[in-house]
Design an enzyme around this catalytic site. Structure first.
Site, PDB file in Angstrom:
ATOM      1  CE  LYS A 165      -3.813  -2.225   0.024  1.00 22.29           C
ATOM      2  NZ  LYS A 165      -4.651  -2.116  -1.085  1.00 22.29           N
ATOM      3  CG  ASP A 194      -3.992  -0.721  -4.376  1.00 25.20           C
ATOM      4  OD1 ASP A 194      -4.282   0.362  -4.621  1.00 25.20           O
ATOM      5  OD2 ASP A 194      -4.850  -1.564  -3.955  1.00 25.20           O
ATOM      6  CD  GLU A 220      -4.578  -2.508  -7.275  1.00 23.68           C
ATOM      7  OE1 GLU A 220      -3.611  -3.273  -7.651  1.00 23.68           O
ATOM      8  OE2 GLU A 220      -5.309  -2.679  -6.171  1.00 23.68           O
ATOM      9  CD  GLU A 246      -9.587  -2.174  -5.451  1.00 28.90           C
ATOM     10  OE1 GLU A 246      -8.556  -2.357  -5.936  1.00 28.90           O
ATOM     11  OE2 GLU A 246     -10.001  -2.151  -4.437  1.00 28.90           O
ATOM     12  CG  ASP A 269     -13.728  -7.577  -6.870  1.00 28.42           C
ATOM     13  OD1 ASP A 269     -14.701  -8.322  -6.340  1.00 28.42           O
ATOM     14  OD2 ASP A 269     -13.048  -7.128  -5.662  1.00 28.42           O
ATOM     15  CG  HIS A 296      -9.771  -6.117  -6.463  1.00 32.39           C
ATOM     16  ND1 HIS A 296     -10.617  -6.287  -5.730  1.00 32.39           N
ATOM     17  CD2 HIS A 296      -8.578  -5.591  -6.003  1.00 32.39           C
ATOM     18  CE1 HIS A 296     -10.347  -5.894  -4.512  1.00 32.39           C
ATOM     19  NE2 HIS A 296      -9.126  -5.328  -4.719  1.00 32.39           N
ATOM     20  CD  GLU A 333      -5.823  -8.097  -4.630  1.00 28.06           C
ATOM     21  OE1 GLU A 333      -6.827  -7.743  -5.510  1.00 28.06           O
ATOM     22  OE2 GLU A 333      -5.099  -7.342  -4.070  1.00 28.06           O
TER      23      GLU A 333
HETATM   24 MG    MG Z   1      -6.601  -2.005  -5.012  1.00 29.55          MG
END
Ligand code: MG
Length: 379
Positions: A165, A194, A220, A246, A269, A296, A333
């Site tokens: 992150k 991300d 991301e 996502e 997603d 995702h 992922e």
């Molecule tokens: Mg993400």
């Protein structure tokens, strides 16, 4: 055969150590599941009806599908979509509600026909799907020992890539944190960041430039998920690929992002986009346009299995005789943060081998859902 009834479950599991990303910190994991039963007693499971989506499933969509033939997935998808569309409810929680039911219908159809979902989709292109580890969230007191031990653990487990992150700290601190991870894992492991929409365009470009020397595969959700022009500005200014998607629901929300090529990598997603039916539509459209599809996935074994089935059917992008993960080959992922829900409701289902997950081969989703575990985690 007809759909007899439908039940929703709200699962929750506390975390020993709360963790966070740019927008939030959580102290428990939660998932919404739907169980659909036919008049012959066949059960299908779907995911995506967490929180307010459950009310959409129960109050709006269930009355439309009970009594219908569960194998008519596309007809029922359209019926659900149009019931929500005029009120602009097919986005957000409505899209997730459709996702949950759609996946359960594919599970049932596969069980009726004795075929795995990838066969219903036309057959698989690959038996296993390359995955990357998602983890390395923000936790209190993580630096440097716990964070770097986590990164090293993914390398030791055989992952070929991992994602962390950014956007939760000052830019300089985030850059130092990502650099520490890169130093720990070495140059050969793929690394992604991300931001979960943490930045405006100029801030995203600023941190992207400071991260550029760390050989990141993608950045991301740099900006707001609906900001197409923001995506295009960031994408034209940075060397790494820009990824997102996502949070979008249905092919209609993706249409402009794909046609304007706002993403290098699109990450639909399956519990948001509209289930297996719509994941396939968005993925094949993106694939046609040369936009890589890296699904995702952040939830229970039901969405992991559903995503594996679709990912198994996606052609390399572009067509390649020797497709490489992160280059032409789809990578999925694989969330490695603590989750009793992921670990308990279908234990021993997924095994990482050479950085890949095998696609389940049983009928439908190909996994066994432990309903006792589902009920014990349900609120
Ligand atoms: Mg993400």
């Amino acid at each position: 055969m007809k759909i007899k009834n439908l039940e929703t479950f709200q699962l929750s599991a506390p975390l020993a150590i709360p963790f966070g990303w740019s927008q939030d910190t959580i102290s428990s994991r939660s998932v919404g599941l739907v169980k659909i039963t036919t008049d012959d007693g066949i059960v299908g499971w779907g995911e995506g009806c967490g929180g307010p989506s459950a009310a959409v499933v129960e109050d709006i969509l269930a009355p439309l599908i009970v009594g219908e033939d569960p194998t008519n997935r596309l007809k029922l998808w359209q019926k659900m979509f149009h019931s929500l569309y005029n009120a602009n409810l097919a986005v957000g929680y409505g899209g997730s509600a459709i996702s949950a039911i759609d996946t359960a219908l594919w599970d049932i159809t596969g069980k009726i026909l004795g075929l795995p979902i990838y066969d219903l989709l036309g057959g698989r292109i690959r038996n296993s799907v390359p995955v990357y580890a998602t983890g390395l969230y923000y936790t209190e007191g993580e630096m440097p020992t716990r964070l770097l031990a986590e990164a090293r653990g993914y390398v030791e487990s055989g992952f070929i890539g991992m994602k962390t992150k950014i956007g939760g700290l000052k830019i300089e601190d985030d850059v130092n944190r990502v650099k520490a991870i890169r130093d720990e894992i070495g140059p050969d492991i793929k690394l992604m960041v991300d931001a979960n929409q943490a930045y405006n365009v100029s801030s995203a470009i600023r941190i992207g430039q400071k991260l550029a020397h760390l050989d990141l595969v993608w950045f991301e959700e740099p900006v707001n998920a609906q900001d197409i022009d923001g995506y295009l500005s960031v994408k034209s200014s940075l060397p790494m690929a820009i990824a997102g998607g996502e949070n979008l629901r249905t092919r209609y929300e993706f249409q402009q992002f794909l046609s304007r090529r706002a993403y290098d990598i699109v990450q639909p997603d399956i519990i948001n986009v509209g289930g297996i039916s719509e994941m396939r539509n968005v993925a094949m459209t993106a694939n046609t346009m040369g936009i890589q599809v890296n699904p995702h996935v952040w939830g229970s074994p039901i969405m992991i299995a559903a995503s594996l089935h679709v990912a198994a059917t996606l052609p390399p992008c572009p067509p390649s005789g020797n497709p490489e993960p992160f280059v032409q080959e789809t990578v999925m992922e694989y969330d490695r943060t603590p989750s009793a829900i992921r670990d308990d409701i279908s234990p021993e289902t997924f095994k990482l081998t050479n950085g890949r997950l095998q696609v389940p081969t049983g009928p439908g989703l190909g996994i066994t859902v432990d309903e006792k575990a589902v009920r014990s985690l349900s609120s």
